[in-house]
Design a protein around this motif. Structure first.
Motif, short mmCIF file in Angstrom:
data_model
loop_
_atom_site.label_atom_id
_atom_site.label_comp_id
_atom_site.label_asym_id
_atom_site.label_seq_id
_atom_site.Cartn_x
_atom_site.Cartn_y
_atom_site.Cartn_z
N TRP A 110 -4.21 -4.46 -8.76
CA TRP A 110 -4.01 -3.04 -8.43
C TRP A 110 -2.53 -2.71 -8.26
O TRP A 110 -2.06 -1.63 -8.62
N TYR A 111 -1.78 -3.68 -7.72
CA TYR A 111 -0.35 -3.48 -7.45
C TYR A 111 0.43 -3.42 -8.77
O TYR A 111 1.36 -2.62 -8.92
N ILE A 112 -0.01 -4.23 -9.73
CA ILE A 112 0.62 -4.20 -11.05
C ILE A 112 0.27 -2.89 -11.76
O ILE A 112 1.10 -2.29 -12.44
N TYR A 167 0.83 -1.21 0.00
CA TYR A 167 0.00 0.00 0.00
C TYR A 167 0.86 1.26 0.00
O TYR A 167 0.51 2.26 -0.63
N ASN A 168 2.00 1.20 0.71
CA ASN A 168 2.95 2.32 0.64
C ASN A 168 3.32 2.63 -0.81
O ASN A 168 3.49 3.77 -1.20
N GLU A 169 3.47 1.54 -1.58
CA GLU A 169 3.89 1.73 -2.97
C GLU A 169 2.83 2.45 -3.78
O GLU A 169 3.15 3.16 -4.72
N ALA A 170 1.57 2.29 -3.41
CA ALA A 170 0.52 3.11 -4.05
C ALA A 170 0.61 4.55 -3.53
O ALA A 170 0.51 5.52 -4.29
N ASN A 171 0.84 4.68 -2.24
CA ASN A 171 0.80 6.01 -1.61
C ASN A 171 1.93 6.94 -2.08
O ASN A 171 1.74 8.15 -2.12
N ILE A 172 3.10 6.38 -2.44
CA ILE A 172 4.18 7.28 -2.91
C ILE A 172 3.80 8.00 -4.19
O ILE A 172 4.28 9.10 -4.44
N PHE A 173 2.92 7.38 -4.99
CA PHE A 173 2.54 8.04 -6.23
C PHE A 173 1.64 9.24 -5.95
O PHE A 173 1.44 10.09 -6.79
N ALA A 174 1.11 9.29 -4.73
CA ALA A 174 0.32 10.46 -4.31
C ALA A 174 1.18 11.47 -3.57
O ALA A 174 1.05 12.67 -3.76
N VAL A 175 2.09 11.01 -2.71
CA VAL A 175 2.80 11.95 -1.82
C VAL A 175 4.33 11.91 -1.94
O VAL A 175 5.00 12.66 -1.24
N GLY A 176 4.87 11.08 -2.79
CA GLY A 176 6.32 11.07 -3.03
C GLY A 176 7.12 10.26 -2.02
O GLY A 176 7.79 9.30 -2.37
N LYS A 177 7.06 10.70 -0.76
CA LYS A 177 7.73 9.94 0.30
C LYS A 177 6.70 9.69 1.39
O LYS A 177 6.05 10.63 1.86
N THR A 178 6.57 8.45 1.79
CA THR A 178 5.55 8.12 2.79
C THR A 178 6.13 7.19 3.84
O THR A 178 7.23 6.66 3.68
N ALA A 233 9.66 7.42 -3.72
CA ALA A 233 9.62 7.41 -5.19
C ALA A 233 10.93 7.97 -5.73
O ALA A 233 11.57 8.79 -5.08
N PHE A 234 11.29 7.55 -6.93
CA PHE A 234 12.54 7.97 -7.57
C PHE A 234 13.73 7.74 -6.65
O PHE A 234 14.52 8.63 -6.36
#
Ligand code: 4AD
Ligand code: MG
Length: 447
Positions: free
Chosen positions: A400-402, A192-203, A232-233
């Protein structure tokens, strides 16, 4: 009326009357002079009752008072460098004493008790000075874990505990019933963190995680707390720099803020004082060579001085191997590029050498083992799908993860730091059961 104060602030009240609310920890003295060791959750102080300074009835009541009775005690604070207590150096000349409840006979005495007895009475054992000190160190460690992330641009996003699928292998899942559907207690918040970084960058997420581990070791709990940052990145090399800054901060803050508690625990902090970034890095390949060379020399490892076993390339490290590798360095050490076959499905393979992955574990010194597991994540949807198939995981549950790899995929990395293993290490405890108030272990769900 004297002010109600807490023992941790006692030094501010030298020469003044104060009131304390707490429990009777220990009682000594004879006849006309009674010493009551009182604890209030912030410290311990010796309250002294003289014949003449209180009514005869009160003196008699104090003499009869059972241990762990709750009380409200008023008296005058007096500096005395020899006075015992926590922090010590002050005593209380009692002028009044009110018993809130006379305790029933307390089962835990000053005599030695077996571990199982103490664990059965964990709800009471927590009151002992040692357990009290561990609880306070733990709280400071957790605060440091949060502070560093909050101050460095990480956004806390809470992740679910009830989850439809596995993230860290299917053999350690706790299954529950979600209205007729199987659901599992979270082993990690990472996916879920991996989804959240696309919203907030660092989570980061921070919560209890669950592993139905069949292992009964001094490092494993069934329920443990983990802080999991995700960025992310971020490539593996960048991740390790974050981890070493993070762990150094946590250790140094705890040493500074909990020196008294660590002293009470008789923790030698020499090795902890050296925990300052950068940390050494060693590849899995080199670590295996190092282990096998030592095994050939007949090296033995603590705590039981058992011979270090040789291992084959591809094997996971057992506790002796971890202890040995860590002992070769004076700070925590990163072991990176483990074989993909012994790590979770989501780890990015090393380009040109797919049998190893862009992962790193951080091993704590002094035999405390792996405290962090982390990696770069697969960022390509096809590579990920193949890994999901290879691990026999149901594609549908990971759709969803993919997806995350389809809409603006980017290299990203993260790690999980186990709270209890960190507490065991910093406090110098030989078993993880004392690092959390109510541990859940293979053979223990109570109290
Ligand atoms: O290496 P692990 O399994 O990594 C993960 O769960 C990743 N999803 C983390 C991430 O990348 N976001 O666990 C991470 C850490 C371990 O290094 C250890 O400190 C702790 O969690 N841990 C345990 N602590 C106590 N009891 C157990 N059974 C533990 N299993 C893992
Ligand atoms: Mg791990």
């Amino acid at each position: 009326m004297a002010d109600i104060i807490r023992i941790e602030h006692i030094a501010r009240y030298d020469g003044q009357p104060v009131t304390l609310q707490g429990w009777l920890q220990l009682k000594t003295g004879k006849g006309k002079l009674q010493f009551l060791r009182v604890r209030d959750g912030t410290g311990v102080i010796q309250a002294v009752i003289f014949q003449g300074s209180v009514t005869p009835e009160l003196l008699e009541a104090a003499k009869r008072l059972p241990l762990e009775s709750s009380l409200v005690v008023t008296g005058v604070v007096k500096a005395d460098p020899r006075a015992p207590g926590i922090p010590g150096g002050y005593e209380l000349g009692v002028t009044d004493l009110q018993v809130v409840q006379e305790s029933a006979e307390y089962p835990i005495g000053p005599k030695e008790h077996g571990v199982e007895f103490l664990m059965d009475n964990r709800h009471l054992w927590l009151r002992s000075n040692r357990q009290w000190a561990i609880l306070r160190v733990r709280a400071t460690i957790i605060k440091a874990m949060r502070d560093w992330l909050d101050d460095n641009g990480f956004i806390l996003v809470d992740t679910p505990i009830l989850t439809p699928s596995a993230a860290e292998g299917t053999t350690t899942l706790f299954q529950t019933d979600f209205h007729g559907e199987p659901a599992f207690l979270a082993q990690t918040g990472q996916l879920y963190n991996e989804a959240n970084i696309f919203a907030v960058g660092k989570t980061y997420c921070f919560g209890p995680t669950f592993r139905a581990e069949k292992s009964k070791t001094r490092r494993h709990l069934q329920e443990f707390w983990m802080v999991e940052p995700e960025i992310a990145f971020c490539k593996l090399e960048d991740l390790l720099e974050i981890e070493e800054q993070y762990v150094s901060y946590i250790v140094q803050i705890t040493l500074a803020e909990r020196a008294n508690e660590l002293k009470l625990l008789e923790r030698d902090t020499t090795a902890l004082a050296k925990v300052i970034a950068p940390f050494p890095r060693i590849s899995y390949d080199d670590a295996v060579a190092m282990i096998n060379a030592a095994a050939a020399r007949g090296v033995t490892v603590p705590p039981n001085d058992e011979p270090l076993p040789a291992i084959a390339w591809g094997d996971d490290f057992g506790a002796p191997a971890e202890t040995f590798v860590a002992s070769q360095f004076d700070r925590p050490v990163f072991v990176h590029h483990y074989p993909s076959a012994i790590k979770a499905f989501y780890m990015e393979p090393e380009p040109g050498r797919a049998e190893v992955c862009r992962s790193a574990d951080l091993l704590a010194p002094e035999g405390y083992g792996e405290i962090i597991g982390g990696s770069e994540r697969m960022s390509d949807p096809d590579v990920l799908l193949a890994a999901i198939d290879r691990h026999g995981l149901p594609r549908q549950a990971y759709a969803w993860y993919i997806d995350l790899r389809r809409y603006g995929s980017a290299p990203h990395s993260g790690f999980g730091l186990g709270v209890e293993r960190t507490v065991a290490w910093i406090c110098g405890l030989d078993h993880i059961r004392e690092t959390i108030a109510f541990p859940r272990m293979l053979n223990r769900l109570n109290p």
